[in-house]
Design a protein around this motif. Structure first.
Motif, PDB file in Angstrom:
ATOM      1  N   ALA A 171       0.841  -1.196   0.000  1.00  0.00           N
ATOM      2  CA  ALA A 171       0.000   0.000   0.000  1.00  0.00           C
ATOM      3  C   ALA A 171       0.878   1.250   0.000  1.00  0.00           C
ATOM      4  CB  ALA A 171      -0.901   0.009   1.236  1.00  0.00           C
ATOM      5  N   MET A 172       0.422   2.276  -0.694  1.00  0.00           N
ATOM      6  CA  MET A 172       1.195   3.519  -0.701  1.00  0.00           C
ATOM      7  C   MET A 172       0.269   4.717  -0.745  1.00  0.00           C
ATOM      8  SD  MET A 172       2.901   3.454  -4.492  1.00  0.00           S
ATOM      9  CE  MET A 172       1.911   3.305  -5.994  1.00  0.00           C
ATOM     10  N   ASP A 173       0.719   5.787  -0.101  1.00  0.00           N
ATOM     11  CA  ASP A 173      -0.096   6.985   0.045  1.00  0.00           C
ATOM     12  C   ASP A 173       0.784   8.212  -0.116  1.00  0.00           C
ATOM     13  OD1 ASP A 173      -2.668   5.625   1.299  1.00  0.00           O
ATOM     14  OD2 ASP A 173      -0.909   4.823   2.325  1.00  0.00           O
ATOM     15  N   VAL A 174       0.177   9.305  -0.551  1.00  0.00           N
ATOM     16  CA  VAL A 174       0.914  10.546  -0.751  1.00  0.00           C
ATOM     17  C   VAL A 174       0.165  11.694  -0.092  1.00  0.00           C
ATOM     18  CG1 VAL A 174      -0.181  11.031  -2.996  1.00  0.00           C
ATOM     19  CG2 VAL A 174       2.072  12.005  -2.468  1.00  0.00           C
ATOM     20  N   GLN A 175       0.923  12.623   0.468  1.00  0.00           N
ATOM     21  CA  GLN A 175       0.345  13.788   1.128  1.00  0.00           C
ATOM     22  C   GLN A 175       1.098  15.041   0.690  1.00  0.00           C
ATOM     23  OE1 GLN A 175       1.106  14.502   5.396  1.00  0.00           O
ATOM     24  NE2 GLN A 175      -1.107  14.773   5.639  1.00  0.00           N
ATOM     25  N   LEU A 176       0.361  16.090   0.384  1.00  0.00           N
ATOM     26  CA  LEU A 176       0.917  17.424   0.212  1.00  0.00           C
ATOM     27  C   LEU A 176       0.515  18.241   1.423  1.00  0.00           C
ATOM     28  CD1 LEU A 176      -0.014  18.099  -3.528  1.00  0.00           C
ATOM     29  CD2 LEU A 176       2.178  17.267  -2.621  1.00  0.00           C
ATOM     30  N   LEU A 177       1.440  19.014   1.970  1.00  0.00           N
ATOM     31  CA  LEU A 177       1.139  19.825   3.151  1.00  0.00           C
ATOM     32  C   LEU A 177       1.865  21.160   3.031  1.00  0.00           C
ATOM     33  CD1 LEU A 177       0.772  18.824   6.816  1.00  0.00           C
ATOM     34  CD2 LEU A 177       2.476  20.584   6.258  1.00  0.00           C
ATOM     35  N   SER A 178       1.173  22.224   3.403  1.00  0.00           N
ATOM     36  CA  SER A 178       1.781  23.549   3.365  1.00  0.00           C
ATOM     37  C   SER A 178       1.602  24.264   4.696  1.00  0.00           C
ATOM     38  CB  SER A 178       1.178  24.390   2.235  1.00  0.00           C
ATOM     39  OG  SER A 178      -0.222  24.553   2.412  1.00  0.00           O
ATOM     40  N   VAL A 179       2.554  25.127   4.999  1.00  0.00           N
ATOM     41  CA  VAL A 179       2.508  25.981   6.185  1.00  0.00           C
ATOM     42  C   VAL A 179       2.616  27.420   5.698  1.00  0.00           C
ATOM     43  CG1 VAL A 179       3.607  26.598   8.368  1.00  0.00           C
ATOM     44  CG2 VAL A 179       3.614  24.212   7.587  1.00  0.00           C
ATOM     45  N   GLY A 180       1.637  28.259   6.048  1.00  0.00           N
ATOM     46  CA  GLY A 180       1.652  29.652   5.627  1.00  0.00           C
ATOM     47  C   GLY A 180       1.383  30.581   6.788  1.00  0.00           C
ATOM     48  N   ARG A 181       1.697  31.877   6.596  1.00  0.00           N
ATOM     49  CA  ARG A 181       1.534  32.834   7.698  1.00  0.00           C
ATOM     50  C   ARG A 181       1.056  34.174   7.184  1.00  0.00           C
ATOM     51  NH1 ARG A 181       4.659  36.615  10.705  1.00  0.00           N
ATOM     52  NH2 ARG A 181       6.474  36.350   9.349  1.00  0.00           N
ATOM     53  N   ASP A 182       0.136  34.769   7.944  1.00  0.00           N
ATOM     54  CA  ASP A 182      -0.308  36.140   7.719  1.00  0.00           C
ATOM     55  C   ASP A 182      -0.343  36.825   9.079  1.00  0.00           C
ATOM     56  OD1 ASP A 182      -1.429  38.545   7.049  1.00  0.00           O
ATOM     57  OD2 ASP A 182      -3.309  37.731   6.278  1.00  0.00           O
ATOM     58  N   GLY A 183       0.647  37.663   9.356  1.00  0.00           N
ATOM     59  CA  GLY A 183       0.713  38.331  10.654  1.00  0.00           C
ATOM     60  C   GLY A 183       0.837  37.350  11.801  1.00  0.00           C
ATOM     61  N   ARG A 184      -0.141  37.391  12.729  1.00  0.00           N
ATOM     62  CA  ARG A 184      -0.115  36.506  13.902  1.00  0.00           C
ATOM     63  C   ARG A 184      -0.775  35.149  13.645  1.00  0.00           C
ATOM     64  NH1 ARG A 184      -2.934  37.655  18.156  1.00  0.00           N
ATOM     65  NH2 ARG A 184      -4.452  39.019  17.158  1.00  0.00           N
ATOM     66  N   THR A 185      -1.230  34.914  12.418  1.00  0.00           N
ATOM     67  CA  THR A 185      -1.965  33.684  12.119  1.00  0.00           C
ATOM     68  C   THR A 185      -1.128  32.731  11.273  1.00  0.00           C
ATOM     69  OG1 THR A 185      -4.064  34.883  12.168  1.00  0.00           O
ATOM     70  CG2 THR A 185      -4.063  32.731  11.095  1.00  0.00           C
ATOM     71  N   VAL A 186      -1.087  31.476  11.695  1.00  0.00           N
ATOM     72  CA  VAL A 186      -0.431  30.409  10.941  1.00  0.00           C
ATOM     73  C   VAL A 186      -1.510  29.450  10.446  1.00  0.00           C
ATOM     74  CG1 VAL A 186       1.180  28.463  11.055  1.00  0.00           C
ATOM     75  CG2 VAL A 186       1.691  30.575  12.287  1.00  0.00           C
ATOM     76  N   THR A 187      -1.415  29.039   9.196  1.00  0.00           N
ATOM     77  CA  THR A 187      -2.351  28.048   8.660  1.00  0.00           C
ATOM     78  C   THR A 187      -1.587  26.859   8.100  1.00  0.00           C
ATOM     79  OG1 THR A 187      -4.297  27.722   7.250  1.00  0.00           O
ATOM     80  CG2 THR A 187      -2.503  29.028   6.314  1.00  0.00           C
ATOM     81  N   VAL A 188      -2.141  25.670   8.320  1.00  0.00           N
ATOM     82  CA  VAL A 188      -1.596  24.442   7.765  1.00  0.00           C
ATOM     83  C   VAL A 188      -2.688  23.813   6.905  1.00  0.00           C
ATOM     84  CG1 VAL A 188      -0.611  22.171   8.262  1.00  0.00           C
ATOM     85  CG2 VAL A 188      -0.177  24.089   9.816  1.00  0.00           C
ATOM     86  N   VAL A 189      -2.349  23.490   5.665  1.00  0.00           N
ATOM     87  CA  VAL A 189      -3.301  22.864   4.741  1.00  0.00           C
ATOM     88  C   VAL A 189      -2.683  21.572   4.232  1.00  0.00           C
ATOM     89  CG1 VAL A 189      -4.623  23.136   2.608  1.00  0.00           C
ATOM     90  CG2 VAL A 189      -4.120  25.143   4.014  1.00  0.00           C
TER      91      VAL A 189
END
Length: 217
Positions: A171-189
């Protein structure tokens, strides 16, 4: 743990099979019990909350529409193995997205006390994800490969990563992940499905990441 449990998507592999000591406690903010005098401040706080992606802003799926779940307090279980230690001290909110098939996605938003703290958190998350493949490889039944898909010039910046995991039984799986920032806010997608790097929609995911960071505030 039975092999069938670990043969699902990469997110399930990480959450169900590898998270042996990194559990994250969901830390929802306590109720304020606001009085009428507090109402304007409370309303301002709600209006300033970072916004989330909509289903239509995710990488298009070839045969299924995306569905967006409700915004929920806490950290997604799927982030606990690679990113859990960095997120323990923060209140966070997230949204889960699903298709009719094996593809799924998530967005996590964290607001911290200052831009400097947000910058440090984003750097820690990027570092922890880059080194996660080595930790996964400690399991003799799993083989992980990491790819750095570079930075994006959006607000205070974002970086896109890729992770491919193959099991000893195929079995095999793939993931894309990003870390971004706007001022005091961090988002992970992130975006994940069964497959390898060839099946990952990197260009579309980079666009999704740019949208996610721009949409925060």
């Amino acid at each position: 743990m039975p092999k069938r449990t670990r043969a699902g998507a990469l997110t399930a592999l990480l959450a169900a099979c590898l998270a042996t000591g990194s559990a994250v406690t969901a830390t929802a903010s306590p109720a304020t019990g606001a009085t009428p005098a507090d109402a304007p401040a409370t309303a301002a706080k709600v209006s300033a909350a970072p916004k989330f992606l909509s289903a239509s802003q995710l990488p298009p799926h070839s045969s299924s529409s995306w569905r967006a779940g409700k915004v929920t307090d806490g950290v997604p279980e799927e982030y606990q193995y690679c990113l859990g230690d960095a997120l323990l001290a923060y209140d966070a909110r997230h949204r889960v997205f699903r298709t009719d098939l094996e593809t799924s996605a998530r967005q996590l938003n964290i607001v911290v006390g200052s831009a400097a703290k947000a910058k440090a958190l984003a750097a820690r998350l990027n570092k922890d994800y880059r080194t996660c493949a080595a930790r996964i490889d400690a399991d003799p039944d799993l083989k992980a490969q990491y790819r750095d898909y570079g930075s994006l010039p959006v607000e205070e910046g974002a970086r896109v990563h890729g992770l491919h995991v193959r099991t000893s039984w195929g079995a095999m799986d793939v993931q894309l992940l990003s870390v971004g920032r706007d001022g005091r806010t961090v988002t992970v997608v992130d975006w994940a499905q069964m497959g390898d790097f060839k099946s990952a929609p990197v260009k579309a995911f980079r666009k999704t990441t740019t949208t996610a960071v721009n949409k925060l505030h």
